[in-house]
Design a protein around this motif. Structure first.
Motif, short mmCIF file in Angstrom:
data_model
loop_
_atom_site.label_atom_id
_atom_site.label_comp_id
_atom_site.label_asym_id
_atom_site.label_seq_id
_atom_site.Cartn_x
_atom_site.Cartn_y
_atom_site.Cartn_z
N GLY A 29 44.01 45.66 31.57
CA GLY A 29 44.71 44.56 30.90
C GLY A 29 44.66 43.29 31.74
O GLY A 29 44.62 43.34 32.97
N CYS A 30 44.63 42.15 31.07
CA CYS A 30 44.58 40.87 31.77
C CYS A 30 45.13 39.78 30.87
O CYS A 30 45.12 39.89 29.64
CB CYS A 30 43.13 40.55 32.17
N ASN A 31 45.60 38.72 31.49
CA ASN A 31 46.10 37.56 30.77
C ASN A 31 45.01 36.52 30.53
O ASN A 31 45.27 35.44 30.02
CB ASN A 31 47.27 36.93 31.53
N MET A 32 43.78 36.84 30.93
CA MET A 32 42.64 35.94 30.72
C MET A 32 41.41 36.73 30.28
O MET A 32 41.37 37.96 30.40
CB MET A 32 42.33 35.17 32.01
N LYS A 33 40.40 36.01 29.80
CA LYS A 33 39.14 36.63 29.40
C LYS A 33 37.97 36.21 30.29
O LYS A 33 37.04 36.97 30.52
CB LYS A 33 38.81 36.28 27.94
N ILE A 47 28.84 47.38 21.23
CA ILE A 47 29.17 45.96 21.16
C ILE A 47 29.13 45.36 22.56
O ILE A 47 29.75 45.89 23.49
CB ILE A 47 30.56 45.74 20.52
N GLU A 48 28.42 44.26 22.73
CA GLU A 48 28.35 43.59 24.03
C GLU A 48 29.53 42.65 24.19
O GLU A 48 29.72 41.73 23.39
CB GLU A 48 27.04 42.83 24.17
N ILE A 49 30.33 42.88 25.23
CA ILE A 49 31.51 42.07 25.51
C ILE A 49 31.25 41.24 26.76
O ILE A 49 30.83 41.77 27.79
CB ILE A 49 32.77 42.95 25.72
N VAL A 50 31.51 39.95 26.67
CA VAL A 50 31.24 39.02 27.77
C VAL A 50 32.53 38.62 28.45
O VAL A 50 33.55 38.36 27.80
CB VAL A 50 30.50 37.76 27.25
N ASP A 59 39.30 44.12 28.44
CA ASP A 59 39.27 44.20 26.98
C ASP A 59 39.74 45.57 26.49
O ASP A 59 38.97 46.52 26.41
CB ASP A 59 37.84 43.93 26.49
N LYS A 60 41.02 45.65 26.16
CA LYS A 60 41.59 46.93 25.72
C LYS A 60 41.05 47.36 24.36
O LYS A 60 40.87 48.55 24.10
CB LYS A 60 43.12 46.82 25.65
N GLY A 96 40.89 43.74 35.80
CA GLY A 96 42.04 43.19 35.11
C GLY A 96 42.93 42.33 35.99
O GLY A 96 42.53 41.76 36.96
N GLU A 97 44.17 42.28 35.59
CA GLU A 97 45.19 41.55 36.32
C GLU A 97 46.37 42.49 36.57
O GLU A 97 47.18 42.74 35.66
CB GLU A 97 45.64 40.32 35.53
N PRO A 98 46.49 43.03 37.78
CA PRO A 98 47.55 44.01 38.05
C PRO A 98 48.96 43.48 37.90
O PRO A 98 49.89 44.26 37.62
CB PRO A 98 47.26 44.44 39.49
N LEU A 99 49.16 42.18 38.07
CA LEU A 99 50.52 41.64 38.02
C LEU A 99 51.09 41.55 36.61
O LEU A 99 52.26 41.17 36.45
CB LEU A 99 50.57 40.28 38.71
#
Length: 252
Positions: A29-33, A47-50, A59-60, A96-99
């Motif tokens: 999980g992350c707050n950004m892409k 599906i290719e995810i960038v 990307d969950k 991801g973003e652990p926080l």
């Protein structure tokens, strides 16, 4: 519930503690892409995810089926106990973003457990999530690698820069340092002015710059420009040692 994507024992490949034996816990999980980083991963559906070089932990929707849902502290402790670690090993919480889990009781308890075992706990964070250091004093004994994102991430400035979060982490943590992802093109355009603006929020902590890239070839392409930039500014160059050695492999 918190989500664990992978765990592995390796060496720290970036930043202040580069080369240090470390047990990594990568949370989902992350707050950004950060689609501007241009790394890609193919989902089970083809599906290719960038995104960033760990888009599979961001990307969950497309990769969440491979994440492990954790509901009890004993589950994380069991994973920790499956490793035989030297006393000096670091623990790195990454994503991801652990926080995004910083206020979760289970997550806090795990950090307390790790510190109780004598480990230095380092967070790899984008620095955009504020922490209540008074309520969760466990974070005062942690190290934070502040990988604040620049324009080359593709994220809007309002989303990637949180002055209060940066200042609090720099002030109340045991140790913190900036770690910027820079590329040849951004050095030639806007990176310097961006970095100057960000480091004003925490002028007393050190600044590391590393080359953008999720592969050995891409790191190699950008590294000399980043080295020259660090020489000019007096910043510390950080290679991406794990990519140099293992290229784009996971769990290293």
């Amino acid at each position: 519930m918190i989500y664990l994507v992978e765990h592995f024992y390796s060496i720290q490949g970036e930043g202040k503690y580069l080369g240090t034996p470390s047990l990594f816990f990568r949370f989902g999980g992350c707050n950004m892409k950060c689609e501007g980083f241009g790394c890609s991963e193919t989902s089970a559906e083809g599906i290719e995810i960038v995104g960033c070089d760990t888009v599979y932990a961001v990307d969950k929707k497309h990769f969440g089926s491979t994440w492990l849902g954790i509901e009890k502290l004993d589950e994380l402790i069991s994973i920790y106990n499956s490793y035989t670690l030297p006393i000096k090993s670091d623990i790195v919480m990454t994503g991801g973003e652990p926080l995004i889990y910083a206020n979760d009781e289970l997550f806090v308890s795990f950090v307390e457990f790790l510190q109780g075992k004598g480990h230095r706990v380092t967070f790899e964070t984008n620095g955009a999530i504020n922490i209540d250091f008074e309520k969760f004093r466990v974070y005062q004994k942690c190290v934070f690698a502040l990988s604040v994102k620049l324009k080359n991430s593709g994220e809007p400035k309002s989303k990637r820069i949180n002055a209060d979060a940066i200042q609090n982490i720099a002030t109340y943590s045991q140790d913190a340092f900036f770690k910027f992802t820079v590329d040849k093109e951004s050095i030639e355009t806007q990176a310097d002015s961006e970095i100057n603006e960000i480091i004003k929020y925490a002028p007393s902590i050190s600044v590391y710059c590393m080359p953008k890239g999720g592969s050995k070839n891409e790191v190699e392409y950008h590294c000399e420009s980043v080295i020259n930039y660090c020489k000019l500014k007096g910043y510390v160059y950080s290679d991406r040692l794990h990519i140099r050695i293992w290229d784009d492999n996971k769990g290293v």
